[in-house]
Design an enzyme around this catalytic site. Sequence first.
Site, mmCIF file in Angstrom:
data_model
loop_
_atom_site.group_PDB
_atom_site.id
_atom_site.type_symbol
_atom_site.label_atom_id
_atom_site.label_comp_id
_atom_site.label_asym_id
_atom_site.label_seq_id
_atom_site.Cartn_x
_atom_site.Cartn_y
_atom_site.Cartn_z
ATOM 1 N N ALA A 296 0.832 -1.204 0.000
ATOM 2 C CA ALA A 296 0.000 0.000 0.000
ATOM 3 C C ALA A 296 0.867 1.254 0.000
ATOM 4 C CB ALA A 296 -0.903 -0.016 1.221
ATOM 5 N N GLN B 215 -4.669 -7.351 -5.977
ATOM 6 C CA GLN B 215 -5.092 -7.949 -4.711
ATOM 7 C C GLN B 215 -6.338 -7.212 -4.234
ATOM 8 O OE1 GLN B 215 -3.214 -7.069 -0.937
ATOM 9 N NE2 GLN B 215 -2.723 -9.240 -0.689
ATOM 10 N N CYS C 18 -4.518 -8.020 5.941
ATOM 11 C CA CYS C 18 -4.342 -6.606 6.274
ATOM 12 C C CYS C 18 -4.773 -6.346 7.726
ATOM 13 C CB CYS C 18 -5.157 -5.740 5.318
ATOM 14 S SG CYS C 18 -5.026 -3.989 5.721
ATOM 15 N N LYS D 295 -3.650 -14.528 0.276
ATOM 16 C CA LYS D 295 -2.529 -14.193 1.170
ATOM 17 C C LYS D 295 -3.091 -14.057 2.577
ATOM 18 C CE LYS D 295 1.176 -10.753 1.837
ATOM 19 N NZ LYS D 295 0.730 -9.785 2.848
ATOM 20 N N ASN E 297 6.241 -15.643 3.395
ATOM 21 C CA ASN E 297 6.367 -14.183 3.519
ATOM 22 C C ASN E 297 6.660 -13.814 4.982
ATOM 23 O OD1 ASN E 297 4.179 -11.519 4.004
ATOM 24 N ND2 ASN E 297 5.950 -11.288 2.680
ATOM 25 N N GLY E 298 7.506 -12.823 5.133
ATOM 26 C CA GLY E 298 7.856 -12.305 6.454
ATOM 27 C C GLY E 298 9.355 -12.315 6.656
ATOM 28 N N ARG F 89 8.994 -5.510 3.003
ATOM 29 C CA ARG F 89 9.882 -4.420 3.429
ATOM 30 C C ARG F 89 11.277 -4.546 2.818
ATOM 31 N NH1 ARG F 89 9.960 -5.056 9.412
ATOM 32 N NH2 ARG F 89 9.527 -7.188 8.754
#
Length: 369
Positions: free
Chosen positions: A24, A76, A108, A147, A215-216, A240
């Site tokens: 976002a 998405q 989210c 996701k 992911n992460g 990130r």
Amino acid sequence: MNWNEPFDLGGLRVPNRVLLSPLAGVSDAPFRRICQDLGAGLTYIEMLSAAGMAHQTRKTDELVARDAAEPILGAQITGPSPEILAEGARLLMERDLPVDTLDINMGCPVKKIVSRGCGSAIVRDPAMAGEMVRAAKAAVNVPVTAKIRIGFTKNHLTVEPVCEALGAAGAEMVIIHGRTRDDTYGDAVQYDQIRKGFDAVDRAAGGKKIWKIGNGNVFDVESARKMAEETGCDGVLISRGSLGNPWVFRQILENDETQPTVGEWEDVLLRHIDYHCAFYGEGHYAAIRFRKHLLWYVKGYPGAKAAKPELSVMESMGAIRERIRAFAAALPADLHRYPDMEERKRAAEADPKFEMDRDHDRGVEHYEE
Ligand SMILES: Cc1cc2nc3c(=O)[nH]c(=O)nc-3n(C[C@H](O)[C@H](O)[C@H](O)COP(=O)(O)O)c2cc1C
């Protein structure tokens, strides 16, 4: 792990297994293009609200724009019910440049989204998660994926039943962020729970191949390898780790941690700016949108901290270009980024700004009642 191996996502050929997350406020067409240039296998438009798709706002138009140079593109979407999700998905696909694959956001954490039953609220109800996939599949003719987070609260993990529901509903790919909605970026990624989710996906798939993406905290070659080893994933989704750092894709794909030299950094950053200006123009709006990228890009070079106050108020793209040239000219052209690897690690750690953002309307301004 061969990150370079292409895969077939329900008929869509994805060229490799290192993907860029929907982000976002960040994963706009210019950022996606620079990440594609540096190797990202699949990139996404930031999360869209299914309910918001009915309203033709400038913001939504800007978000769903696809650059003609983008080879493949995912969108998405999130919604409070299978019906609203399906309708939003249909409207999205009716646009001029439809996307190649559709992901359903079930992760989210933003209050405004969760309070409407969207985003990570969906993982509270595994049956609903499955229904969302079924409804989206019936509404669009592109591969549908999901996701998720591993749970909504820390003490009630739902990753296994949710993954079983997604597998049974025929999701083509499941992306698991190994944290709950309760967690902050300071909390560890739970690799064992991601693995449990993937096993549940396989159990429910009945022999059909469903792609499993971890992911992460994937920031570099080492953390990507860790994700693969600990979870058995088929690929990784970078979030990130990509900010101000499109090189992360090349590094993982080439299994080579070498950081860009000042010369290459300047070339890539100026190219990102060219893409940015082609999309947003040269004016004030473009400059404001680029400031955050600028602050991320200078990390890892001497003088970055001192330059921050000035960079965060830059008013024009011309001034930004000049400042970058001057910044680079003051450094040896062959200096690699992050000469101090400890600083690299610190930069990868929790950024308090993201914790703050999650309670605001991070990138979901087009959401309409
Ligand atoms: C600025 C920002 C924007 C994000 N926007 C989205 C989004 O639109 N959709 C989504 O699924 N996740 C979004 N996320 C979450 C990431 O995709 C990811 O799941 C999370 O950051 C964990 O990965 P990381 O530890 O590698 O950052 C966002 C994260 C950040 C920092």
